[in-house]
Design an enzyme around this catalytic site. Structure first.
Site, PDB file in Angstrom:
ATOM      1  CE  LYS A   1      -4.158  -2.173   1.632  1.00 33.99           C
ATOM      2  NZ  LYS A   1      -3.697  -3.579   1.662  1.00 33.99           N
TER       3      LYS A   1
HETATM    4  C1  PLP Z   1      -4.413  -4.556   1.167  1.00 37.46           C
HETATM    5  C2  PLP Z   1      -3.662  -5.817   0.990  1.00 37.46           C
HETATM    6  C3  PLP Z   1      -4.090  -6.797   0.087  1.00 37.46           C
HETATM    7  C4  PLP Z   1      -5.369  -6.661  -0.707  1.00 37.46           C
HETATM    8  O1  PLP Z   1      -5.341  -5.641  -1.663  1.00 37.46           O
HETATM    9  P1  PLP Z   1      -6.714  -5.023  -2.235  1.00 37.46           P
HETATM   10  O2  PLP Z   1      -6.308  -3.909  -3.088  1.00 37.46           O
HETATM   11  O3  PLP Z   1      -7.500  -4.577  -1.026  1.00 37.46           O
HETATM   12  O4  PLP Z   1      -7.407  -6.122  -2.953  1.00 37.46           O
HETATM   13  C5  PLP Z   1      -3.313  -7.928  -0.054  1.00 37.46           C
HETATM   14  N1  PLP Z   1      -2.190  -8.106   0.675  1.00 37.46           N
HETATM   15  C6  PLP Z   1      -1.760  -7.197   1.562  1.00 37.46           C
HETATM   16  C7  PLP Z   1      -0.531  -7.465   2.355  1.00 37.46           C
HETATM   17  C8  PLP Z   1      -2.477  -6.020   1.742  1.00 37.46           C
HETATM   18  O5  PLP Z   1      -2.042  -5.119   2.625  1.00 37.46           O
END
Ligand code: PLP
Length: 520
Positions: A108
């Protein structure tokens, strides 16, 4: 004005306002309705650096922002452990796209390093004097990445809500130790969906402006419902593709399959955006953990949230309502009334079924799969022993589903999804190239890796056959001893940080909590 709401084509905004608002006023999500019409020259990106790619793509998706090159520089330069931002690593016959080299070791970071720059710029371009209050519900990683991104950014304040018992000790420590004058972190008694629903309700309650009147504050979102979160994620699909061309694994124009560990559907939707911009994306494989609502949906066309919520060892994917799916539904049918109808049914009945036409389109673009915790841990151990590559639990879910995808592709009689211990035959799971002979010249498979293994050290240790120590930080050290993989500096120093945030509230109290904070 190239953005519109998924629920009403007349509800339009330019990209600057779409980023500032987060959610459209009618509760829909902002979307560009015809991405191919932008005429993006995807081939021109193949020889660019990651930073140049980011600029080119963001200028296309967010055309109203001035000075994008500068914004990209400020977001990324020197803040990731490599200027490549998202390196592609070969592991066995597959490729792993490592998205976790940012300031909080979570994928993120890619988006949340960029979003504050976009919001600052949007505030400047619109002459806004109100403080932007970012409200965020987090299943773990978003919270810390958003806090790091917005910390002490002038003109902003950020309030993060996390499910009190739904995040790992490391994730929680990352958040509650966050410094900064403009940051607030608060636990919710409930799960991630409760936190997300509470935040959405706070947005609705404040939408007409009366609750915040005279307070000099405006709400916005750092969740992936904000288009400023999604757009930066499109870049690494291009980056991985360009890398495969550069290495000679494919010729420009040949397809590449991407396997995405999915929660809120933001990451994988960015892959679909990349495809609509022209990138030769083959299949988008949607990987879920035991919370397999998306697997069922992509198989059957029925989205049914009325099911048990499981806490798994891949908590960032423990989600029953994937917000960004709404954008996909819109892109596949182009009909706001149809989308609004599904969302209304989801709200009132907890379930909806898409049209046969929509289901056929979903089957063309996506391939779903899921695996439970046992299969996840088994995968981490096996890949470590066989290749020496250490992956986190979310990545392992994707890896496992990648294996299932390839097995189905090769037309094996049967394989185990392991989701509920059921065996499902490929016939019910859709073969990626049904009817076609699969050859060794399959498209390369890129598995997106969304977190450092050190963010989930206890689960990873047990996957390697060790009894993890009670204390997660001790587990981190033990994992390092065992594997020699370097601990990211932001995680290594965490234990010594003082706790600065200890509020925990009921999910019904979110709105009042926000109003209090805005007043203070
Ligand atoms: C947020 C997240 C996901 C999922 O991603 P989305 O965009 O919500 O589908 C997968 N793995 C990790 C480690 C995350 O932080």
């Amino acid at each position: 004005m190239n953005y519109q709401s998924t629920r009403n084509a007349a509800q339009i905004a330019d990209s600057v306002h779409a980023v500032l608002e987060g959610l459209a006023p009618d509760g829909g999500l902002y979307i560009i309705n015809d991405l191919p019409a932008l005429g993006f020259d995807w081939r021109s990106t193949l020889n660019m650096t990651t930073m140049e790619m980011a600029s080119a793509i963001l200028k296309t998706l967010l055309p109203d922002f001035e000075g994008m090159d500068e914004l990209v520089e400020r977001a990324y330069r020197g803040r990731f452990s490599t200027d490549e931002l998202t390196p592609l690593v070969r592991v066995g016959d597959r490729y792993v796209l490592e998205l976790f080299h940012g300031p909080t070791s979570a994928f993120k970071d890619v988006a949340l390093s960029m979003l504050p720059q976009l919001i600052m710029q949007a505030r400047k371009q619109t002459g806004m004097t109100d403080e932007i209050v970012i409200l965020t519900a987090t299943s773990g990683d978003t919270g810390k990445a958003a806090l790091a991104g917005f910390c002490d950014v002038p003109g902003t304040r950020i309030i993060v809500f996390y499910p009190e018992n739904g995040v790992s000790r490391v994730q929680k420590t990352q958040m509650v130790t966050q410094s900064g004058k403009n940051v607030t972190v608060c636990g919710i008694r409930g799960n991630f969906d409760d936190a997300q629903t509470g935040v959405k309700n706070a947005f609705s309650a404040c939408a007409d402006g009366t609750l915040l009147a005279g307070k000099g504050a405006r709400l916005s979102s750092a969740n992936s419902i904000n288009i400023g979160r999604l757009a930066p994620q499109v870049v690494y699909y291009f980056k991985a593709y360009a890398e495969l061309v550069r290495q000679g694994r494919i010729e420009a124009g040949e397809p590449v399959d991407y396997v995405v560990p999915t929660g809120n559907f933001g990451d994988i939707l960015a892959g679909y955006f990349a495809k609509l911009l022209g990138l030769p994306v083959g299949r988008l494989v949607c990987a879920s953990n035991r919370n397999d609502v998306l697997t069922e949906f992509l198989q059957t066309g029925v989205y049914d949230r009325r099911r048990e919520f499981y806490r798994t060892c891949s908590p960032s994917m423990d989600i029953l309502v994937s917000s960004n799916l709404e954008r996909l539904l819109y892109l596949l049918c182009g009909d706001c009334a149809e989308v609004a109808g599904y969302m209304e049914k989801l709200r009132t009945d907890g379930v909806y079924r898409v049209s046969d036409r929509m289901l056929a389109r979903l089957h063309e673009e996506f391939w779903p799969g899921c695996c439970d915790d046992a299969a996840t841990l088994d995968t981490i151990g096996r890949v470590w022993r066989e290749t020496g590559y250490l992956m986190d639990t979310h990545t392992a879910v994707a890896w496992r589903v990648a294996e299932a995808y390839e097995t189905a592709c090769r037309g094996a009689e049967e394989y185990e999804t392991a989701c509920r211990g059921e065996h499902r035959s490929p016939a019910t799971l859709r073969c990626p190239s049904a009817g076609e002979q699969c050859s060794p010249l399959q498209p390369p498979v890129v598995v997106l890796s969304t977190a450092s293994p050190y963010k989930f050290p206890a689960a990873v240790l047990s996957a390697l056959g060790e009894n993890p120590p009670e204390d997660e930080f001790a587990a981190m050290e033990r994992l390092h001893e065992l594997t020699g993989a370097p601990v990211p500096p932001n995680l290594a120093g965490l234990r010594q940080q003082p706790v600065r945030h200890s509020d925990v509230i009921e999910k019904e109290e979110i709105l009042n909590y926000v109003l209090e904070k805005v007043d203070s």
